[in-house]
Design a protein around this motif. Structure first.
Motif, PDB file in Angstrom:
ATOM      1  N   THR A 181      16.789 -39.340  -2.289  1.00  0.00           N
ATOM      2  CA  THR A 181      16.751 -38.900  -3.688  1.00  0.00           C
ATOM      3  C   THR A 181      15.901 -37.642  -3.764  1.00  0.00           C
ATOM      4  OG1 THR A 181      14.941 -40.479  -4.087  1.00  0.00           O
ATOM      5  CG2 THR A 181      17.169 -41.217  -4.579  1.00  0.00           C
ATOM      6  N   GLY A 182      15.052 -37.517  -4.781  1.00  0.00           N
ATOM      7  CA  GLY A 182      14.253 -36.311  -4.935  1.00  0.00           C
ATOM      8  C   GLY A 182      13.378 -36.038  -3.721  1.00  0.00           C
ATOM      9  N   GLY A 183      13.385 -34.818  -3.236  1.00  0.00           N
ATOM     10  CA  GLY A 183      12.601 -34.452  -2.065  1.00  0.00           C
ATOM     11  C   GLY A 183      13.439 -34.194  -0.834  1.00  0.00           C
ATOM     12  N   GLY A 184      14.700 -34.660  -0.857  1.00  0.00           N
ATOM     13  CA  GLY A 184      15.597 -34.365   0.252  1.00  0.00           C
ATOM     14  C   GLY A 184      15.489 -35.337   1.403  1.00  0.00           C
ATOM     15  N   LEU A 185      16.164 -35.001   2.492  1.00  0.00           N
ATOM     16  CA  LEU A 185      16.321 -35.907   3.623  1.00  0.00           C
ATOM     17  C   LEU A 185      15.009 -36.210   4.348  1.00  0.00           C
ATOM     18  CD1 LEU A 185      19.636 -34.424   5.018  1.00  0.00           C
ATOM     19  CD2 LEU A 185      19.308 -36.826   4.410  1.00  0.00           C
ATOM     20  N   ALA A 186      14.327 -35.187   4.814  1.00  0.00           N
ATOM     21  CA  ALA A 186      13.142 -35.410   5.638  1.00  0.00           C
ATOM     22  C   ALA A 186      12.046 -36.138   4.867  1.00  0.00           C
ATOM     23  CB  ALA A 186      12.618 -34.081   6.175  1.00  0.00           C
ATOM     24  N   ALA A 187      11.809 -35.742   3.633  1.00  0.00           N
ATOM     25  CA  ALA A 187      10.725 -36.345   2.851  1.00  0.00           C
ATOM     26  C   ALA A 187      10.962 -37.824   2.599  1.00  0.00           C
ATOM     27  CB  ALA A 187      10.557 -35.606   1.527  1.00  0.00           C
ATOM     28  N   ASN A 188      12.201 -38.198   2.335  1.00  0.00           N
ATOM     29  CA  ASN A 188      12.488 -39.611   2.082  1.00  0.00           C
ATOM     30  C   ASN A 188      12.537 -40.423   3.365  1.00  0.00           C
ATOM     31  OD1 ASN A 188      13.034 -40.167  -0.921  1.00  0.00           O
ATOM     32  ND2 ASN A 188      14.103 -38.235  -0.560  1.00  0.00           N
ATOM     33  N   LEU A 189      12.995 -39.821   4.445  1.00  0.00           N
ATOM     34  CA  LEU A 189      13.041 -40.525   5.722  1.00  0.00           C
ATOM     35  C   LEU A 189      11.632 -40.782   6.253  1.00  0.00           C
ATOM     36  CD1 LEU A 189      14.808 -41.724   7.925  1.00  0.00           C
ATOM     37  CD2 LEU A 189      15.109 -39.423   8.865  1.00  0.00           C
ATOM     38  N   ALA A 190      10.730 -39.837   6.056  1.00  0.00           N
ATOM     39  CA  ALA A 190       9.353 -39.999   6.525  1.00  0.00           C
ATOM     40  C   ALA A 190       8.665 -41.197   5.860  1.00  0.00           C
ATOM     41  CB  ALA A 190       8.552 -38.725   6.256  1.00  0.00           C
ATOM     42  N   ARG A 191       9.108 -41.560   4.683  1.00  0.00           N
ATOM     43  CA  ARG A 191       8.477 -42.671   3.949  1.00  0.00           C
ATOM     44  C   ARG A 191       8.663 -44.022   4.639  1.00  0.00           C
ATOM     45  NH1 ARG A 191      10.813 -42.007  -2.048  1.00  0.00           N
ATOM     46  NH2 ARG A 191       9.322 -43.678  -2.516  1.00  0.00           N
ATOM     47  N   VAL A 192       9.666 -44.140   5.508  1.00  0.00           N
ATOM     48  CA  VAL A 192       9.916 -45.429   6.174  1.00  0.00           C
ATOM     49  C   VAL A 192       9.600 -45.371   7.661  1.00  0.00           C
ATOM     50  CG1 VAL A 192      11.610 -46.135   4.444  1.00  0.00           C
ATOM     51  CG2 VAL A 192      12.388 -44.930   6.494  1.00  0.00           C
ATOM     52  N   MET A 193       8.863 -44.349   8.086  1.00  0.00           N
ATOM     53  CA  MET A 193       8.441 -44.263   9.491  1.00  0.00           C
ATOM     54  C   MET A 193       6.985 -44.728   9.617  1.00  0.00           C
ATOM     55  SD  MET A 193      10.844 -43.166  11.513  1.00  0.00           S
ATOM     56  CE  MET A 193      12.120 -43.946  10.521  1.00  0.00           C
ATOM     57  N   PRO A 194       6.689 -45.588  10.611  1.00  0.00           N
ATOM     58  CA  PRO A 194       5.288 -45.947  10.869  1.00  0.00           C
ATOM     59  C   PRO A 194       4.539 -44.748  11.449  1.00  0.00           C
ATOM     60  CG  PRO A 194       6.700 -46.872  12.561  1.00  0.00           C
ATOM     61  CD  PRO A 194       7.613 -46.265  11.526  1.00  0.00           C
ATOM     62  N   GLU A 195       3.213 -44.800  11.388  1.00  0.00           N
ATOM     63  CA  GLU A 195       2.402 -43.637  11.766  1.00  0.00           C
ATOM     64  C   GLU A 195       2.638 -43.159  13.192  1.00  0.00           C
ATOM     65  OE1 GLU A 195      -1.717 -43.129  10.235  1.00  0.00           O
ATOM     66  OE2 GLU A 195      -1.510 -45.245   9.684  1.00  0.00           O
ATOM     67  N   HIS A 196       2.987 -44.051  14.095  1.00  0.00           N
ATOM     68  CA  HIS A 196       3.090 -43.666  15.512  1.00  0.00           C
ATOM     69  C   HIS A 196       4.486 -43.200  15.901  1.00  0.00           C
ATOM     70  CE1 HIS A 196       4.477 -47.825  15.380  1.00  0.00           C
ATOM     71  NE2 HIS A 196       5.045 -47.663  16.568  1.00  0.00           N
ATOM     72  N   LEU A 197       5.413 -43.089  14.914  1.00  0.00           N
ATOM     73  CA  LEU A 197       6.790 -42.713  15.236  1.00  0.00           C
ATOM     74  C   LEU A 197       7.277 -41.578  14.338  1.00  0.00           C
ATOM     75  CD1 LEU A 197       8.415 -46.250  15.684  1.00  0.00           C
ATOM     76  CD2 LEU A 197       7.671 -44.668  17.492  1.00  0.00           C
ATOM     77  N   ASP A 198       8.262 -40.856  14.846  1.00  0.00           N
ATOM     78  CA  ASP A 198       8.906 -39.774  14.104  1.00  0.00           C
ATOM     79  C   ASP A 198      10.420 -39.969  14.113  1.00  0.00           C
ATOM     80  OD1 ASP A 198       6.458 -38.485  13.633  1.00  0.00           O
ATOM     81  OD2 ASP A 198       6.641 -37.235  15.446  1.00  0.00           O
ATOM     82  N   ALA A 199      11.058 -39.518  13.061  1.00  0.00           N
ATOM     83  CA  ALA A 199      12.518 -39.548  12.983  1.00  0.00           C
ATOM     84  C   ALA A 199      13.063 -38.141  13.194  1.00  0.00           C
ATOM     85  CB  ALA A 199      12.956 -40.075  11.620  1.00  0.00           C
ATOM     86  N   VAL A 200      14.049 -38.024  14.057  1.00  0.00           N
ATOM     87  CA  VAL A 200      14.680 -36.726  14.329  1.00  0.00           C
ATOM     88  C   VAL A 200      16.130 -36.809  13.885  1.00  0.00           C
ATOM     89  CG1 VAL A 200      15.272 -35.021  16.082  1.00  0.00           C
ATOM     90  CG2 VAL A 200      13.148 -36.346  16.302  1.00  0.00           C
ATOM     91  N   LEU A 201      16.476 -36.017  12.884  1.00  0.00           N
ATOM     92  CA  LEU A 201      17.819 -36.016  12.295  1.00  0.00           C
ATOM     93  C   LEU A 201      18.539 -34.746  12.730  1.00  0.00           C
ATOM     94  CD1 LEU A 201      19.337 -37.904  10.260  1.00  0.00           C
ATOM     95  CD2 LEU A 201      18.598 -36.346   8.459  1.00  0.00           C
ATOM     96  N   ASP A 202      19.719 -34.906  13.303  1.00  0.00           N
ATOM     97  CA  ASP A 202      20.462 -33.783  13.894  1.00  0.00           C
ATOM     98  C   ASP A 202      21.520 -33.278  12.917  1.00  0.00           C
ATOM     99  OD1 ASP A 202      21.826 -31.966  15.429  1.00  0.00           O
ATOM    100  OD2 ASP A 202      22.268 -33.358  17.065  1.00  0.00           O
ATOM    101  N   ARG A 203      21.326 -32.067  12.412  1.00  0.00           N
ATOM    102  CA  ARG A 203      22.267 -31.475  11.461  1.00  0.00           C
ATOM    103  C   ARG A 203      23.674 -31.327  12.043  1.00  0.00           C
ATOM    104  NH1 ARG A 203      17.884 -27.854  11.156  1.00  0.00           N
ATOM    105  NH2 ARG A 203      16.647 -27.934   9.221  1.00  0.00           N
ATOM    106  N   SER A 204      23.777 -31.166  13.350  1.00  0.00           N
ATOM    107  CA  SER A 204      25.088 -30.908  13.958  1.00  0.00           C
ATOM    108  C   SER A 204      26.021 -32.112  13.870  1.00  0.00           C
ATOM    109  CB  SER A 204      24.929 -30.485  15.421  1.00  0.00           C
ATOM    110  OG  SER A 204      24.503 -31.570  16.220  1.00  0.00           O
ATOM    111  N   THR A 205      25.518 -33.256  13.393  1.00  0.00           N
ATOM    112  CA  THR A 205      26.363 -34.452  13.308  1.00  0.00           C
ATOM    113  C   THR A 205      27.182 -34.507  12.027  1.00  0.00           C
ATOM    114  OG1 THR A 205      24.576 -35.776  12.311  1.00  0.00           O
ATOM    115  CG2 THR A 205      24.745 -35.779  14.729  1.00  0.00           C
ATOM    116  N   TRP A 206      26.962 -33.567  11.109  1.00  0.00           N
ATOM    117  CA  TRP A 206      27.772 -33.597   9.880  1.00  0.00           C
ATOM    118  C   TRP A 206      27.874 -32.214   9.240  1.00  0.00           C
ATOM    119  CZ3 TRP A 206      22.538 -34.238   9.376  1.00  0.00           C
ATOM    120  CH2 TRP A 206      21.916 -33.779   8.227  1.00  0.00           C
ATOM    121  N   ALA A 207      28.887 -32.084   8.408  1.00  0.00           N
ATOM    122  CA  ALA A 207      29.087 -30.868   7.606  1.00  0.00           C
ATOM    123  C   ALA A 207      28.839 -31.224   6.145  1.00  0.00           C
ATOM    124  CB  ALA A 207      30.502 -30.331   7.783  1.00  0.00           C
TER     125      ALA A 207
END
Length: 380
Positions: free
Chosen positions: A264-290
């Protein structure tokens, strides 16, 4: 002239002032209720006690006895300035789906099944048919996600809102078994990110959208070949509802769903970061979609920088699931069978082990947790 005729102060008798004369038409409000009654009642199951129209909506909670440790989840939201597009187009029966999606799909993020919802509509002047159209849209979406619409309020605010203006908000309550609660503590290194396609802009970033439209002096009625329909039709496309397929996926242990992120508001990275624990990162690959055409169209029309667009709009992904890496392809097939376009869009890695040449987003919405980053270039 007597004091009775002139009033206690000796002045002239004040003119008669009624509630209607001040701009509030209670009869119109009653008419709106009658027009929406059937649509609201259609969302009710046996758990709703007394129907609509009381001072409070009643829901029989005895069904919660089947839970060992039930947790109640609650969410509230609105639709934002997308309502201005609905008002400009005089189309009011879709905005209700936006409201339900914004509220209920936030419950789904923690694995909660929606139980019931209430709504609030504030308007400058009650037009019964318009209010009823909004509520019919809310009720239709509530039925789709399995929530009862147990009550609401329509408030008339003359001179504060224009005669054709309104705003909508809602709140919902859901339930999840404590042992099935989704969230950062379930996320593991090596988990996969499964993306679910949005239906377009959804209900976020419309202040930017409206500014672009105003500056370009485009008509909402103008047909845009790139979009395949009028600009107004594109901008009013309702937010996709994810509740049923996401809950079904989470309740099937084969997919080992750890968390969801509602984009929702804030876009992909900001909302995805909300469900990551402190010791992990999420890497989202733009090349997987148009991204759908509307994002590029508005970006070019308004000269919007790419990073600003990604912080504002969903770019074509409305929900993300974090699932066990080995179950990702099966999860995609299950979501596709349930009518959602889905694909594997990234992975969860150890903190700091992701790409170093991209901006990692951390600490969004007051959450102290892990990070999220977008890498690569979108398909064309």
């Amino acid at each position: 002239m007597s004091a009775a005729a002139t009033g206690a102060t000796g002045g002239a008798r004040p003119p008669r002032t009624t509630y209607a004369a001040s701009g509030v038409d209670t009869a119109a409000g009653d008419r709106a209720v009658e027009l929406m009654r059937a649509a609201v009642a259609a969302t009710h199951g046996p758990q709703v006690v007394g129907g609509a129209g009381g001072f409070a909506g009643l829901y029989d909670a005895s069904a919660l006895a089947r839970y060992r440790h039930p947790l109640l989840a609650t969410s509230t939201d609105g639709v934002g300035t997308k309502v201005a597009i609905a008002q400009a187009m005089d189309v009011h029966d879709t905005i209700g789906q936006d409201l339900v999606a914004m509220v209920v799909d936030d419950l789904v993020v923690c694995g909660a099944e929606p139980l019931f919802m209430t709504d609030y509509i504030a308007c400058g002047s009650v037009v019964p048919e318009r209010v009823a159209a909004i509520v019919r849209g809310i009720a239709r979406a509530c039925s789709e996600v399995g929530a009862a619409l147990v009550g609401g309020e329509t408030a008339e605010h003359p001179h504060l809102l224009g005669a054709g203006e309104y705003d909508v908000a809602g709140a919902a309550t859901g339930v999840v078994e404590a042992g099935a609660l989704l969230g950062p503590d379930r996320v593991r290194e090596g988990d996969a990110l499964v993306a679910m396609a949005s239906s377009g802009l959804h209900s976020n970033g419309y202040s930017l959208v409206r500014r672009i439209v105003a500056q370009s002096r485009l008509s909402l009625a103008a047909h845009v070949d790139e979009l395949g329909r009028t600009l107004g039709e594109e901008l009013l496309e309702p937010t996709r509802l994810y509740a049923r397929p996401c809950l079904a996926l989470a309740q099937d242990s084969r997919y080992a769903v750890a968390a969801y992120s509602h984009v929702t508001g804030g876009g992909l990275a900001a909302n995805l970061a909300r469900v990551m624990p402190e010791h992990l990162d999420a890497v989202l690959d733009r090349s997987t979609w148009a991204p759908p055409a509307v994002f590029g169209y508005l970006g070019r029309l308004g000269g919007v920088p790419g990073d600003d667009a990604e912080r504002t709009w969903n770019q074509g992904i409305g929900m993300l699931a974090v699932v066990e890496g080995g179950a990702a392809d099966d999860a995609v097939r299950r979501l596709t069978a349930d009518g959602l376009e889905a694909w594997v869009a990234g992975s969860v890695v150890a903190r700091g082990s992701g790409p170093r040449d991209a901006e990692m987003v951390r600490g969004t919405k007051g959450v102290v947790g892990g990070g999220a980053v977008l890498v690569g270039t979108h398909r064309t």
